[in-house]
Design a protein around this motif. Structure first.
Motif, PDB file in Angstrom:
ATOM      1  N   UNK A  22     -18.076  -4.243   0.801  1.00  0.00           N
ATOM      2  CA  UNK A  22     -18.290  -2.984  -0.032  1.00  0.00           C
ATOM      3  C   UNK A  22     -17.014  -2.136   0.446  1.00  0.00           C
ATOM      4  N   UNK A  23     -16.400  -1.702  -0.904  1.00  0.00           N
ATOM      5  CA  UNK A  23     -15.090  -0.761  -0.671  1.00  0.00           C
ATOM      6  C   UNK A  23     -15.636   0.578  -0.063  1.00  0.00           C
ATOM      7  N   UNK A  24     -15.033   1.091   0.855  1.00  0.00           N
ATOM      8  CA  UNK A  24     -15.493   2.268   1.451  1.00  0.00           C
ATOM      9  C   UNK A  24     -13.949   3.116   1.433  1.00  0.00           C
ATOM     10  N   UNK A  25     -14.098   4.216   1.854  1.00  0.00           N
ATOM     11  CA  UNK A  25     -12.898   5.353   2.121  1.00  0.00           C
ATOM     12  C   UNK A  25     -11.946   4.740   3.307  1.00  0.00           C
ATOM     13  N   UNK A  27     -11.611   1.438   3.454  1.00  0.00           N
ATOM     14  CA  UNK A  27     -11.036   0.081   3.090  1.00  0.00           C
ATOM     15  C   UNK A  27     -12.405  -0.682   3.090  1.00  0.00           C
ATOM     16  N   UNK A  28     -11.980  -2.145   2.748  1.00  0.00           N
ATOM     17  CA  UNK A  28     -13.175  -3.203   2.653  1.00  0.00           C
ATOM     18  C   UNK A  28     -13.956  -3.251   3.909  1.00  0.00           C
ATOM     19  N   UNK A  29     -15.394  -3.307   3.793  1.00  0.00           N
ATOM     20  CA  UNK A  29     -16.221  -3.489   4.946  1.00  0.00           C
ATOM     21  C   UNK A  29     -17.197  -4.385   4.758  1.00  0.00           C
ATOM     22  N   UNK A  30     -17.686  -5.400   5.823  1.00  0.00           N
ATOM     23  CA  UNK A  30     -18.785  -6.310   5.740  1.00  0.00           C
ATOM     24  C   UNK A  30     -20.041  -5.285   5.969  1.00  0.00           C
ATOM     25  N   UNK A  31     -21.235  -5.796   5.056  1.00  0.00           N
ATOM     26  CA  UNK A  31     -22.246  -5.091   4.885  1.00  0.00           C
ATOM     27  C   UNK A  31     -23.334  -5.924   5.535  1.00  0.00           C
ATOM     28  N   UNK A 126     -26.741   1.415   2.623  1.00  0.00           N
ATOM     29  CA  UNK A 126     -25.769   0.479   1.973  1.00  0.00           C
ATOM     30  C   UNK A 126     -25.329  -0.581   2.827  1.00  0.00           C
ATOM     31  N   UNK A 127     -25.903  -0.859   3.929  1.00  0.00           N
ATOM     32  CA  UNK A 127     -25.493  -1.987   4.705  1.00  0.00           C
ATOM     33  C   UNK A 127     -24.443  -1.780   5.661  1.00  0.00           C
TER      34      UNK A 127
END
Length: 174
Positions: A22-25, A27-31, A126-127
């Protein structure tokens, strides 16, 4: 890891999760999202936390959060709290304490919590956020749960589903 004397094992596994990105503020994060098949373990409709008295539970809490305040949950002898100012989740039971960053987006705090005979796992809707606590050994007699909030944090819903166990009586012996 600690176990109670009546348990016939000395380790535990986490819930099966679906992994994603998931893209977050930040950066990209694993969910990590609990697999949808876990819903099949629900045994009946959700109950308000104050009415829930079973051993195995899936707790679902939704809150709106502003810049200050706290969400506090009492879960079978453990305390789980989220601080809006620091965006940190704290888990405490007995003398053990843990604190992790727990950022939210859009002022929505959604928690999905699984309580077992040994261990608790907390997920955000959102995981992106996950807090496993496999060392949590709830007192089998303590079945009380509650939710409170303060400041700019407002609880929209807090309920628990009773979960069926996955082991039949004949499979409990090793």
């Amino acid at each position: 890891m600690t176990t109670r004397a009546d348990m016939k094992f000395n380790q535990c596994m986490g819930l099966p999760c679906e992994l994603g990105l998931k893209r977050t503020k930040n950066g990209l994060r694993m969910t990590f999202r609990p697999v949808r098949e876990l819903s099949a373990l629900r045994d009946g409709a959700a109950l308000p936390l104050a009415e829930f008295r079973d051993e195995l539970a899936e707790v679902v809490v939704n809150a709106r959060a502003g810049g200050s305040g706290e969400l506090s949950l009492q879960l079978r002898g453990a305390r789980l709290s989220w601080d809006a100012a620091t965006e940190k989740l704290r888990f405490a039971f007995g003398t053990k304490k843990r604190e992790v960053a727990w950022p939210i987006e859009g002022g929505e705090l959604a928690l999905r919590i699984f309580l077992d005979r040994q261990g608790v796992e907390v997920y955000s809707a959102d995981g992106v956020n996950l807090l496993p606590a496999p060392e949590f050994l709830p007192d089998p007699a303590d079945r009380k749960m509650s939710a409170t909030s303060s400041g700019d944090v407002r609880i929209e819903s807090a309920a628990a589903y009773r979960l069926k166990g996955i082991w039949s009586a004949s499979r409990r012996e090793f």
